[in-house]
Write an enzyme that holds these catalytic residues in place. Structure first.
Site, short mmCIF file in Angstrom:
data_model
loop_
_atom_site.label_atom_id
_atom_site.label_comp_id
_atom_site.label_asym_id
_atom_site.label_seq_id
_atom_site.Cartn_x
_atom_site.Cartn_y
_atom_site.Cartn_z
CD GLU A 12 -6.02 -7.12 6.81
OE1 GLU A 12 -7.07 -6.56 7.18
OE2 GLU A 12 -4.87 -6.69 7.07
CG HIS A 27 -11.91 1.19 2.02
ND1 HIS A 27 -12.13 2.21 2.93
CD2 HIS A 27 -10.87 0.48 2.51
CE1 HIS A 27 -11.25 2.11 3.92
NE2 HIS A 27 -10.49 1.07 3.68
#
Length: 213
Positions: free
Chosen positions: A61, A130
């Site tokens: 990322e 998450h």
């Protein structure tokens, strides 16, 4: 004319329309191309726009966010998809210390017109790592816009406007439980201006005011 489409389809239409309009716009992220996106938002886009504009990235990322930020500063219009906004924490250095501050640090000479988008908040069968909702955190960072649409109509109009936005980076946060939600969306092109409130239920706002008062 209007037709009923899902939240994910509204997002896809917004990106498709803006990519057809402006060849500087491209999409990058994990599994956005060959796999059609983790939530199938980018389904079919690789076939239409090709691998130079729909780019699968490594699981890195910070790295691909830096690529997107650099591309935006050089005049392109990147859309960077995070599979979940939880993973964007790994790229926060680029978002916070580069993208959000570039316009100010360059004395208004260099903008960073980039859209970061992806699934946000809790959903079914996800672990705690998450499931964080990040709107409030990013809303407190100067130099960025935060968008969190609540329906397909708003999602399409706001994403189209976010892609065209000239100055600040836009954090576009999509509820992971809403990708299949459907409603009527016009076939005609439309945009929704960023930064203006749209009160959906005024009576609830009045009740909340009376309770607080």
């Amino acid at each position: 004319m209007a037709r009923i489409i899902a939240f994910r389809e509204a997002l896809r239409e917004a990106m498709n329309e803006e990519m057809r309009r402006d060849d500087r716009v491209f999409l990058m992220g994990e599994e956005v191309a060959e796999y059609n996106g983790a939530y199938k938002v980018s389904q079919g886009m690789l076939a239409e726009f090709g691998p130079k504009r729909i780019l699968d990235t490594p699981i890195a990322e910070l790295g691909f966010t830096a690529v997107g930020v650099g591309a935006a500063q050089r005049g392109l219009r990147p859309i960077v998809e995070f599979m979940t906004w939880n993973f964007a924490v790994l790229a926060l250095d680029q978002i916070l210390n580069t993208a959000s501050k570039m316009l100010a640090m360059s004395g208004g000479q260099i903008s960073c017109p980039i859209v970061f988008r992806g699934g946000n908040g809790s959903a079914g069968q996800l672990g705690a790592q998450h499931s964080t909702a990040f709107e409030a955190m990013y809303a407190n960072i100067p130099g960025i816009k935060v968008v969190s649409p609540s329906n397909p109509y708003d999602a399409k109009g706001l994403l189209k406007q976010a892609i065209r936005y000239e100055e600040d980076p836009v954090m576009f946060m999509e509820s992971e439980v809403m990708y299949g939600e459907k409603m009527e969306v016009p076939e005609e092109e439309y945009y929704i201006e960023l930064g203006k409130a749209d009160v959906k239920k005024k009576e609830q706002m009045l009740q909340l005011f009376l309770i607080i008062k």
